[in-house]
Design an enzyme around this catalytic site. Structure first.
Site, mmCIF file in Angstrom:
data_model
loop_
_atom_site.group_PDB
_atom_site.id
_atom_site.type_symbol
_atom_site.label_atom_id
_atom_site.label_comp_id
_atom_site.label_asym_id
_atom_site.label_seq_id
_atom_site.Cartn_x
_atom_site.Cartn_y
_atom_site.Cartn_z
ATOM 1 N N THR A 1 16.653 -30.384 -36.967
ATOM 2 C CA THR A 1 15.654 -29.318 -37.045
ATOM 3 C C THR A 1 15.886 -28.393 -38.236
ATOM 4 O O THR A 1 17.039 -28.185 -38.645
ATOM 5 C CB THR A 1 15.698 -28.466 -35.759
ATOM 6 N N TYR B 1 19.855 -23.074 -29.934
ATOM 7 C CA TYR B 1 19.134 -24.329 -30.227
ATOM 8 C C TYR B 1 19.568 -24.897 -31.577
ATOM 9 O O TYR B 1 19.988 -26.052 -31.679
ATOM 10 C CB TYR B 1 17.617 -24.071 -30.218
#
Ligand code: UDP
Length: 320
Positions: A102, A127
């Site tokens: 990501t 995350y």
């Protein structure tokens, strides 16, 4: 991805515990094994029985604010279970591993310019950290074992299969284009724009929205790259230019023909102003040539899929 692999004549086995997904989303030509990637006995059995040559690791939790509230849950699901999956691959001798990473590994880019892979890695959420830790494990495992890998750092994934076979289906989605298309189709009474006082031309945040089909193609090219060169790859997946929230809302209004209600509200905690990919590396290394770098197409495909989901959820199969 499963559809793309099947289209290319590959054999595909899906492992999914269906925590947020649906069995109907798996094409009938693929084998679905319902289970957890952290279950090493199950994974070992699947890898052995099917002589698996490559693993695409998409399983993970992806909501940034949720990760702030439940960091240990994110480290379990995204990091600890990734470790288990990587170990199962090493033990079984699987040569290729392709990982969904990501743009959150970068945190807030220092100067709002397109961010390249060699930028500082400073995730600002559990995350982002949970994904970065998996990148690090892959790096070290590949140095020690006969395994090669690609880490693909996704920017803002949107759109749906242009052929209408699949699209984003998770309940309670929070992503902008999903929310806007649902509002256009009256599944939500209104939507919100989080913050209009950012230092951008229209005051709203800018993101690099990438069509899911171009992202899938990047994965397929990464597989071919690993097969032919064996060289590890870490690469951004984005187009290299961005759109503001208000631009996205405008395109969804135009493409749907619906003048739905939009409420301008406060900033959402943790949003960076601008996050745009420098995508030179993936273009050079994989000869990746995006076909859907067009917000109108992204939104049109997302709207088509959202309408198809409505028909599915109200049709004869909806009780399933
Ligand atoms: N956003 C918004 N309203 C929404 C959802 C998102 O204004 O209902 C904004 C959000 O604040 C951010 C951008 O849209 O500036 C992209 O957010 P999204 O959650 O889609 O992806 P992120 O970039 O956070 O991963």
């Amino acid at each position: 991805m499963v559809w793309r692999l099947l289209d290319a004549g590959e054999t595909v086995i899906v492992i999914d515990r269906l925590s947020t997904g649906f069995d109907w989303a798996v094409p009938p030509e693929a084998n679905l094994v319902i289970g957890d990637i952290g279950d090493q006995d199950l994974v070992a059995k699947v890898l052995r029985e099917h002589a698996v040559e490559a693993v695409f690791h998409f399983a993970g939790s992806i909501v940034v604010p949720e990760s702030v509230n439940d960091p240990l849950g994110y480290y379990l699901n995204n990091t600890v279970k990734s470790r288990a999956l990587i170990e199962a691959c090493v033990t079984a001798g699987v040569p290729h591993f392709i990982f969904s990473s990501t743009a959150a590994v970068y945190g807030t880019p220092v100067d709002n310019d397109p961010v390249a892979e060699d930028a500082a890695l400073r995730p600002e959420s559990p995350y982002g950290t949970s994904k970065l830790m998996t990148e690090m494990m892959l790096h070290d495992a590949a140095a020690a074992h006969p395994l090669n890998y690609a880490c693909l750092r996704y920017f803002n994934v949107a759109g749906a299969d242009p052929a209408g076979r699949t699209g984003q289906s998770t309940r309670d989605a929070t992503h902008l284009i999903k929310v806007a298309t649902q509002t256009a189709l009256s599944k939500r009474p209104f939507m919100q724009v989080f913050g209009t006082d950012y230092p951008t031309p229209d005051g709203t945040c800018i993101r690099d929205y990438i069509h899911v089909t171009d992202l899938v193609e990047a994965h397929y090219l990464a597989l071919q790259h690993l097969r032919s060169t064996g060289r590890n790859l870490v690469a951004n997946c984005g187009y290299g230019h961005g759109h503001s929230v208000l631009e996205v809302v405008d395109v969804v209004r135009r493409m749907s023909g619906e003048d739905f209600e939009v409420r301008l509200t406060e900033r959402r905690a943790g949003d960076a102003v601008t996050i745009v990919a420098n995508s030179d590396r993936i273009k050079q290394e994989l000869d990746w040539q995006p076909r859907y770098d067009d917000l109108e197409k992204i939104v049109t495909h997302a709207l088509n899929w959202e309408a198809a989901l409505t028909r599915r959820n109200t049709g004869p199969d909806s009780a399933k």
